[in-house]
Design a protein around this motif. Sequence first.
Motif, PDB file in Angstrom:
ATOM      1  N   GLY A 184      67.916 -19.688  59.525  1.00  0.00           N
ATOM      2  CA  GLY A 184      67.593 -19.616  60.944  1.00  0.00           C
ATOM      3  C   GLY A 184      67.844 -18.235  61.505  1.00  0.00           C
ATOM      4  N   GLN A 185      68.926 -17.606  61.056  1.00  0.00           N
ATOM      5  CA  GLN A 185      69.231 -16.238  61.474  1.00  0.00           C
ATOM      6  C   GLN A 185      68.182 -15.256  60.958  1.00  0.00           C
ATOM      7  OE1 GLN A 185      72.150 -14.869  63.209  1.00  0.00           O
ATOM      8  NE2 GLN A 185      72.284 -16.980  63.924  1.00  0.00           N
ATOM      9  N   ALA A 186      67.720 -15.486  59.725  1.00  0.00           N
ATOM     10  CA  ALA A 186      66.653 -14.639  59.177  1.00  0.00           C
ATOM     11  C   ALA A 186      65.380 -14.820  59.995  1.00  0.00           C
ATOM     12  CB  ALA A 186      66.401 -14.985  57.710  1.00  0.00           C
ATOM     13  N   GLY A 187      65.105 -16.062  60.389  1.00  0.00           N
ATOM     14  CA  GLY A 187      63.946 -16.322  61.233  1.00  0.00           C
ATOM     15  C   GLY A 187      64.070 -15.637  62.581  1.00  0.00           C
ATOM     16  N   GLU A 188      65.270 -15.637  63.144  1.00  0.00           N
ATOM     17  CA  GLU A 188      65.493 -14.988  64.437  1.00  0.00           C
ATOM     18  C   GLU A 188      65.298 -13.483  64.318  1.00  0.00           C
ATOM     19  OE1 GLU A 188      68.218 -16.114  68.191  1.00  0.00           O
ATOM     20  OE2 GLU A 188      69.241 -16.018  66.265  1.00  0.00           O
ATOM     21  N   ASP A 189      65.703 -12.912  63.184  1.00  0.00           N
ATOM     22  CA  ASP A 189      65.499 -11.489  62.925  1.00  0.00           C
ATOM     23  C   ASP A 189      63.999 -11.184  62.868  1.00  0.00           C
ATOM     24  OD1 ASP A 189      66.071  -8.809  62.270  1.00  0.00           O
ATOM     25  OD2 ASP A 189      66.024  -9.249  60.124  1.00  0.00           O
ATOM     26  N   ALA A 190      63.244 -12.049  62.177  1.00  0.00           N
ATOM     27  CA  ALA A 190      61.796 -11.859  62.089  1.00  0.00           C
ATOM     28  C   ALA A 190      61.142 -12.001  63.458  1.00  0.00           C
ATOM     29  CB  ALA A 190      61.198 -12.861  61.100  1.00  0.00           C
ATOM     30  N   ILE A 191      61.627 -12.921  64.269  1.00  0.00           N
ATOM     31  CA  ILE A 191      61.043 -13.151  65.581  1.00  0.00           C
ATOM     32  C   ILE A 191      61.294 -11.973  66.516  1.00  0.00           C
ATOM     33  CG2 ILE A 191      61.494 -14.498  67.688  1.00  0.00           C
ATOM     34  CD1 ILE A 191      61.265 -16.998  65.945  1.00  0.00           C
ATOM     35  N   ALA A 192      62.474 -11.349  66.413  1.00  0.00           N
ATOM     36  CA  ALA A 192      62.753 -10.168  67.235  1.00  0.00           C
ATOM     37  C   ALA A 192      61.713  -9.077  66.969  1.00  0.00           C
ATOM     38  CB  ALA A 192      64.159  -9.650  66.949  1.00  0.00           C
ATOM     39  N   LYS A 193      61.324  -8.929  65.713  1.00  0.00           N
ATOM     40  CA  LYS A 193      60.289  -7.952  65.366  1.00  0.00           C
ATOM     41  C   LYS A 193      58.916  -8.449  65.804  1.00  0.00           C
ATOM     42  CE  LYS A 193      63.113  -6.658  61.405  1.00  0.00           C
ATOM     43  NZ  LYS A 193      63.308  -6.817  59.945  1.00  0.00           N
ATOM     44  N   ALA A 194      58.699  -9.763  65.707  1.00  0.00           N
ATOM     45  CA  ALA A 194      57.414 -10.337  66.087  1.00  0.00           C
ATOM     46  C   ALA A 194      57.127 -10.135  67.571  1.00  0.00           C
ATOM     47  CB  ALA A 194      57.384 -11.824  65.745  1.00  0.00           C
ATOM     48  N   VAL A 195      58.151 -10.224  68.413  1.00  0.00           N
ATOM     49  CA  VAL A 195      57.956 -10.044  69.854  1.00  0.00           C
ATOM     50  C   VAL A 195      57.382  -8.669  70.154  1.00  0.00           C
ATOM     51  CG1 VAL A 195      59.174  -9.797  72.060  1.00  0.00           C
ATOM     52  CG2 VAL A 195      59.682 -11.732  70.570  1.00  0.00           C
ATOM     53  N   GLU A 196      57.880  -7.642  69.460  1.00  0.00           N
ATOM     54  CA  GLU A 196      57.362  -6.293  69.676  1.00  0.00           C
ATOM     55  C   GLU A 196      55.917  -6.179  69.196  1.00  0.00           C
ATOM     56  OE1 GLU A 196      58.831  -4.059  71.503  1.00  0.00           O
ATOM     57  OE2 GLU A 196      60.394  -5.575  71.770  1.00  0.00           O
ATOM     58  N   LEU A 197      55.591  -6.844  68.088  1.00  0.00           N
ATOM     59  CA  LEU A 197      54.215  -6.832  67.591  1.00  0.00           C
ATOM     60  C   LEU A 197      53.282  -7.536  68.580  1.00  0.00           C
ATOM     61  CD1 LEU A 197      54.907  -7.699  63.836  1.00  0.00           C
ATOM     62  CD2 LEU A 197      54.221  -5.476  64.750  1.00  0.00           C
ATOM     63  N   ILE A 198      53.746  -8.639  69.136  1.00  0.00           N
ATOM     64  CA  ILE A 198      52.945  -9.371  70.120  1.00  0.00           C
ATOM     65  C   ILE A 198      52.748  -8.528  71.373  1.00  0.00           C
ATOM     66  CG2 ILE A 198      52.953 -11.366  71.675  1.00  0.00           C
ATOM     67  CD1 ILE A 198      54.467 -12.866  69.394  1.00  0.00           C
ATOM     68  N   ALA A 199      53.819  -7.855  71.824  1.00  0.00           N
ATOM     69  CA  ALA A 199      53.719  -7.013  73.017  1.00  0.00           C
ATOM     70  C   ALA A 199      52.711  -5.888  72.816  1.00  0.00           C
ATOM     71  CB  ALA A 199      55.093  -6.435  73.360  1.00  0.00           C
ATOM     72  N   ALA A 200      52.710  -5.287  71.619  1.00  0.00           N
ATOM     73  CA  ALA A 200      51.763  -4.210  71.331  1.00  0.00           C
ATOM     74  C   ALA A 200      50.329  -4.726  71.371  1.00  0.00           C
ATOM     75  CB  ALA A 200      52.067  -3.591  69.973  1.00  0.00           C
ATOM     76  N   SER A 201      50.103  -5.911  70.805  1.00  0.00           N
ATOM     77  CA  SER A 201      48.756  -6.484  70.789  1.00  0.00           C
ATOM     78  C   SER A 201      48.309  -6.915  72.189  1.00  0.00           C
ATOM     79  CB  SER A 201      48.704  -7.685  69.848  1.00  0.00           C
ATOM     80  OG  SER A 201      48.958  -7.305  68.513  1.00  0.00           O
TER      81      SER A 201
END
Length: 292
Positions: A184-201
């Motif tokens: 779950g912590q690994a998923g949260e780490d991935a999601i923190a990066k995903a938010v920035e990718l979503i914001a850029a798009s």
Amino acid sequence: MRPFKLTAVALAASLVLAGPAAAQSVSAYDGLKKTVSVDTFQAADAVGGTVTADGMTAMLTDALSRDGRFVVVEKTSAADPAALIAASAVVRGTVTKYEANAGGSSLGIGGLPMGSMFGGRAGLKSQKAVMEISLRLVDSATGQVISTSKANGSASSSGVDLSLVHANSGAAANAGRFRATPIGQAGEDAIAKAVELIAASMRNVPWSALVIESSGPTIYVNAGADRSVQPGTPLRVYRKGRVLTDPSTGVVLDVEMQPIGAIRIDQVRERVSTAVLVSGQPPERGDVLKLD
């Protein structure tokens, strides 16, 4: 043995996960907020199944809500023709890699009673987990894919392994503890990066809102202070026309938008604004509003 048992209980009660570093706080965002919705993640049984899918969906929804640049809304039902399409874009995620035990070690310290229904397992444990998620940002009006991206996360834990086990079936009861696990912590780490990718798009997605209704000189808009709308904001009004679909697949390729006029925000409430007509014909419920 008694002191050792007390120590084990104390350790079990104070699980410490050394997961990813706390997400950096996002600087205050004062621009107009765009709307997104989050589809339920896809995750096969081989990568955690329902527990992982539900956990990742909840964490991404929470992360986008806390980010400050978006308003996360529930998807409207396509079966209801009167429903307004609230989100500008839909985020669809798939767990493509899942390793709950990418590395680590464990030392058992004996069973701990935890009630009549569940029995406890405890142990000193060091564990590493990794996760990869694939993301698609989809235009909610046309169904076209705006962007695709991948985000990877990893985390390690050091402390006590607390796995609840059903006393009768032996099945792990971990659904509500997903966020606190290494995966779950690994998923949260991935999601923190995903938010920035979503914001850029989302920079390529125009800000939009919808007309709730037009009553005399007053026009009601489904965006207010929650989306940082300000009095005096000029908006162009568009009406949906023909929906262009691919004849072979039925996929929506485009939706023709006819400009019909312009309005100006007059008063702002928390989730609704009122506006006045500046030019053109009065708008109708469901007409699309975009920045002038």
